[in-house]
Design an enzyme around this catalytic site. Structure first.
Site, PDB file in Angstrom:
ATOM      1  N   ARG A 174       0.819  -1.233   0.000  1.00 15.72           N
ATOM      2  CA  ARG A 174       0.000   0.000   0.000  1.00 15.72           C
ATOM      3  C   ARG A 174       0.848   1.276   0.000  1.00 15.72           C
ATOM      4  O   ARG A 174       0.491   2.280   0.607  1.00 15.72           O
ATOM      5  CB  ARG A 174      -0.983   0.013   1.180  1.00 15.72           C
ATOM      6  CG  ARG A 174      -1.944  -1.148   1.176  1.00 15.72           C
ATOM      7  CD  ARG A 174      -2.873  -1.159  -0.042  1.00 15.72           C
ATOM      8  NE  ARG A 174      -3.650  -2.393  -0.024  1.00 15.72           N
ATOM      9  CZ  ARG A 174      -3.327  -3.503  -0.697  1.00 15.72           C
ATOM     10  NH1 ARG A 174      -2.261  -3.508  -1.490  1.00 15.72           N
ATOM     11  NH2 ARG A 174      -4.067  -4.572  -0.611  1.00 15.72           N
ATOM     12  N   SER A 223     -10.901  -0.617   3.325  1.00 12.12           N
ATOM     13  CA  SER A 223     -10.263  -1.011   4.594  1.00 12.12           C
ATOM     14  C   SER A 223      -9.604   0.205   5.223  1.00 12.12           C
ATOM     15  O   SER A 223      -8.811   0.880   4.567  1.00 12.12           O
ATOM     16  CB  SER A 223      -9.182  -2.062   4.341  1.00 12.12           C
ATOM     17  OG  SER A 223      -9.772  -3.207   3.817  1.00 12.12           O
ATOM     18  N   GLU A 293      -4.681   3.011   6.657  1.00 10.58           N
ATOM     19  CA  GLU A 293      -4.424   2.930   5.216  1.00 10.58           C
ATOM     20  C   GLU A 293      -5.049   4.142   4.523  1.00 10.58           C
ATOM     21  O   GLU A 293      -4.516   4.664   3.560  1.00 10.58           O
ATOM     22  CB  GLU A 293      -5.039   1.629   4.676  1.00 10.58           C
ATOM     23  CG  GLU A 293      -4.873   1.473   3.180  1.00 10.58           C
ATOM     24  CD  GLU A 293      -5.381   0.128   2.666  1.00 10.58           C
ATOM     25  OE1 GLU A 293      -5.184  -0.902   3.336  1.00 10.58           O
ATOM     26  OE2 GLU A 293      -5.975   0.129   1.574  1.00 10.58           O
TER      27      GLU A 293
HETATM   28  C1  LIG Z   1     -15.617  -0.199  -1.212  1.00 10.21           C
HETATM   29  C2  LIG Z   1     -14.124  -0.052  -1.360  1.00 10.21           C
HETATM   30  C3  LIG Z   1     -13.339  -1.160  -1.586  1.00 10.21           C
HETATM   31  C4  LIG Z   1     -11.947  -1.028  -1.705  1.00 10.21           C
HETATM   32  N1  LIG Z   1     -11.201  -2.154  -1.927  1.00 10.21           N
HETATM   33  C5  LIG Z   1      -9.869  -2.047  -2.048  1.00 10.21           C
HETATM   34  C6  LIG Z   1      -9.066  -3.203  -2.275  1.00 10.21           C
HETATM   35  O1  LIG Z   1      -9.560  -4.315  -2.384  1.00 10.21           O
HETATM   36  N2  LIG Z   1      -7.723  -3.031  -2.379  1.00 10.21           N
HETATM   37  C7  LIG Z   1      -7.123  -1.803  -2.276  1.00 10.21           C
HETATM   38  O2  LIG Z   1      -5.891  -1.722  -2.389  1.00 10.21           O
HETATM   39  N3  LIG Z   1      -7.853  -0.685  -2.072  1.00 10.21           N
HETATM   40  C8  LIG Z   1      -9.196  -0.776  -1.954  1.00 10.21           C
HETATM   41  N4  LIG Z   1      -9.943   0.352  -1.744  1.00 10.21           N
HETATM   42  C9  LIG Z   1      -9.279   1.662  -1.573  1.00 10.21           C
HETATM   43  C10 LIG Z   1      -9.094   2.490  -2.869  1.00 10.21           C
HETATM   44  O3  LIG Z   1     -10.091   2.197  -3.820  1.00 10.21           O
HETATM   45  C11 LIG Z   1      -7.716   2.274  -3.481  1.00 10.21           C
HETATM   46  O4  LIG Z   1      -6.680   2.681  -2.592  1.00 10.21           O
HETATM   47  C12 LIG Z   1      -7.541   3.046  -4.802  1.00 10.21           C
HETATM   48  O5  LIG Z   1      -6.366   2.656  -5.420  1.00 10.21           O
HETATM   49  C13 LIG Z   1      -7.510   4.574  -4.597  1.00 10.21           C
HETATM   50  O6  LIG Z   1      -7.671   5.173  -5.875  1.00 10.21           O
HETATM   51  P1  LIG Z   1      -8.299   6.620  -6.003  1.00 10.21           P
HETATM   52  O7  LIG Z   1      -8.230   7.028  -7.424  1.00 10.21           O
HETATM   53  O8  LIG Z   1      -9.648   6.659  -5.392  1.00 10.21           O
HETATM   54  O9  LIG Z   1      -7.284   7.470  -5.129  1.00 10.21           O
HETATM   55  P2  LIG Z   1      -7.615   8.661  -4.113  1.00 10.21           P
HETATM   56  O10 LIG Z   1      -8.385   8.125  -2.961  1.00 10.21           O
HETATM   57  O11 LIG Z   1      -8.200   9.792  -4.855  1.00 10.21           O
HETATM   58  O12 LIG Z   1      -6.142   9.040  -3.640  1.00 10.21           O
HETATM   59  C14 LIG Z   1      -5.392   8.117  -2.878  1.00 10.21           C
HETATM   60  C15 LIG Z   1      -3.929   8.573  -2.885  1.00 10.21           C
HETATM   61  O13 LIG Z   1      -3.405   8.459  -4.192  1.00 10.21           O
HETATM   62  C16 LIG Z   1      -2.891   9.705  -4.642  1.00 10.21           C
HETATM   63  N5  LIG Z   1      -3.164   9.820  -6.071  1.00 10.21           N
HETATM   64  C17 LIG Z   1      -4.354   9.723  -6.707  1.00 10.21           C
HETATM   65  N6  LIG Z   1      -4.199   9.868  -8.041  1.00 10.21           N
HETATM   66  C18 LIG Z   1      -2.869  10.068  -8.239  1.00 10.21           C
HETATM   67  C19 LIG Z   1      -2.055  10.293  -9.400  1.00 10.21           C
HETATM   68  N7  LIG Z   1      -2.590  10.363 -10.643  1.00 10.21           N
HETATM   69  N8  LIG Z   1      -0.721  10.460  -9.231  1.00 10.21           N
HETATM   70  C20 LIG Z   1      -0.155  10.415  -7.988  1.00 10.21           C
HETATM   71  N9  LIG Z   1      -0.861  10.210  -6.859  1.00 10.21           N
HETATM   72  C21 LIG Z   1      -2.202  10.038  -6.989  1.00 10.21           C
HETATM   73  C22 LIG Z   1      -3.637  10.758  -3.824  1.00 10.21           C
HETATM   74  O14 LIG Z   1      -2.925  11.978  -3.743  1.00 10.21           O
HETATM   75  C23 LIG Z   1      -3.751  10.033  -2.492  1.00 10.21           C
HETATM   76  O15 LIG Z   1      -2.546  10.137  -1.784  1.00 10.21           O
HETATM   77  C24 LIG Z   1     -11.344   0.253  -1.602  1.00 10.21           C
HETATM   78  C25 LIG Z   1     -12.150   1.393  -1.394  1.00 10.21           C
HETATM   79  C26 LIG Z   1     -13.528   1.233  -1.279  1.00 10.21           C
HETATM   80  C27 LIG Z   1     -14.365   2.477  -1.062  1.00 10.21           C
END
Ligand SMILES: Cc1cc2nc3c(=O)[nH]c(=O)nc-3n(C[C@H](O)[C@H](O)[C@H](O)COP(=O)(O)OP(=O)(O)OC[C@H]3O[C@@H](n4cnc5c(N)ncnc54)[C@H](O)[C@@H]3O)c2cc1C
Length: 304
Positions: A174, A223, A293
């Site tokens: 992560r 999570s 996380e």
């Molecule tokens: C119902 C649910 C289930 C989930 N299941 C999982 C799972 O099974 N496994 C898992 O790992 N995660 C899971 N997640 C968490 C989440 O979806 C992941 O961490 C996902 O990768 C975050 O992507 P995001 O675009 O929403 O990032 P954001 O939440 O918008 O940002 C997260 C981080 O990434 C950075 N970021 C975003 N875009 C960029 C970019 N283009 N360049 C550099 N940095 C960037 C942001 O600045 C921030 O620090 C879950 C979430 C939910 C709500």
């Protein structure tokens, strides 16, 4: 901040920035007050230009993908929030390689890889983030993670737009070096394998398991805690009798104790208090320190 606000007004000229957008509309937790300036972008070149201007004028800004791993403040955010959550173009397939814009939905990309006869990404289907967010977080599920398939990343860093080859140690559990504010992911290239004939079955099985085990019917950020060495956060929380515990509108999910859900009207304060109670209880009863996380939006802010 008033100087910053004036500077923001100057630099956003020509960019279609929205004013006073509630953060609960921009995050999967459905929590957070108004963000003063929000810019939703698909074009990497405009993104680089605006972040250069923001840095030049020392304007505080944060970058989000789809906002599925963040907790926003009840007071909102007074800087510039950039949401990079839409692709400029569809994924480009070439043999066993696929290149995707950072704003692409990871779930959509995973589906398309299976439709294109490839395997390696099918277990990531159902993670609700963007490709950029998934690279930043090294997202993973059911034994698969981004690090296993990521080959190259197009990043913007210190005024330079370049492709970086992925090497050992760049991504861990992560975490990754491809994360804002150090770097902005613009595109990512993945190397997959020819489907062994069961990729679709595995993808559907993962989606079914998510629906069965996760509280997808309520807003959340997935999570809340990282998996502690040798344990599962959800199991520890459940063993401490915290399943269902509620503070205000936030509760430890009855379905999966590793999730905090917004039952309606939850505030950042409710979630913070619940996290603190969980950490203290698990530490006292199980001698395990749970590490978050999910990220707090204000902590992501670019500093100068
Ligand atoms: C119902 C649910 C289930 C989930 N299941 C999982 C799972 O099974 N496994 C898992 O790992 N995660 C899971 N997640 C968490 C989440 O979806 C992941 O961490 C996902 O990768 C975050 O992507 P995001 O675009 O929403 O990032 P954001 O939440 O918008 O940002 C997260 C981080 O990434 C950075 N970021 C975003 N875009 C960029 C970019 N283009 N360049 C550099 N940095 C960037 C942001 O600045 C921030 O620090 C879950 C979430 C939910 C709500």
């Amino acid at each position: 901040m008033s100087n910053s606000v004036d500077s923001i007004k100057n630099i956003i000229n020509g960019f279609s920035v929205r004013r006073d957008v509630p953060l609960y509309e921009l995050t999967s937790f459905r929590i957070g007050g108004p963000a003063s300036y929000v810019w939703e972008v698909s074009d990497p070149d405009s993104l680089c230009k605006l972040t250069d201007l923001a840095r030049l004028h020392k304007i505080p800004f944060v970058l989000l993908g789809r906002g599925t791993n963040v907790l926003a403040d009840d007071k909102g955010y007074s800087g510039l929030l950039i949401r990079f959550d839409r692709p400029l173009h569809p994924p480009v397939f070439s043999g066993e390689t696929v290149r995707a814009c950072a704003g692409t939905s990871l779930t959509q990309l995973a589906r398309e890889t299976v439709e294109n006869g490839l395997m390696g990404m099918e277990c990531l289907c159902g993670i609700p983030g963007s490709v950029g967010g998934a690279c930043a977080m090294n997202a993973g599920a059911y034994g698969a993670e981004i690090a296993q398939i990521l080959k190259r990343v197009r990043v913007y860093e210190n005024g330079t737009d370049r492709w970086m080859n992925v090497e050992a140690g760049m991504l861990g559990y992560r975490r990754s070096i491809f994360s804002f504010p150090d770097r902005i992911v613009l595109e990512a290239e993945f190397v997959l394998q020819q489907d062994d004939g069961f990729a679709k079955e595995r993808m559907l099985d993962c989606l079914r398991r998510r629906k069965e085990k996760q509280p997808l019917e309520f807003p959340s950020a997935g999570s809340v805690f990282k998996r502690p060495e040798g344990h599962f956060a959800g199991a520890l929380i459940e063993q401490c009798g915290l399943k269902g515990m509620r503070i205000g509108g936030a509760a430890v999910s009855e379905k999966h104790a590793g999730f905090i859900v917004n039952l309606g009207g939850a505030t950042e304060r409710d979630v913070t208090e619940l996290i603190r109670t969980i950490q203290e209880t698990v530490c006292r009863e199980k001698h395990v320190q749970l590490e978050c996380e999910i990220k707090r939006l204000e902590e992501l802010q670019c500093t100068f």
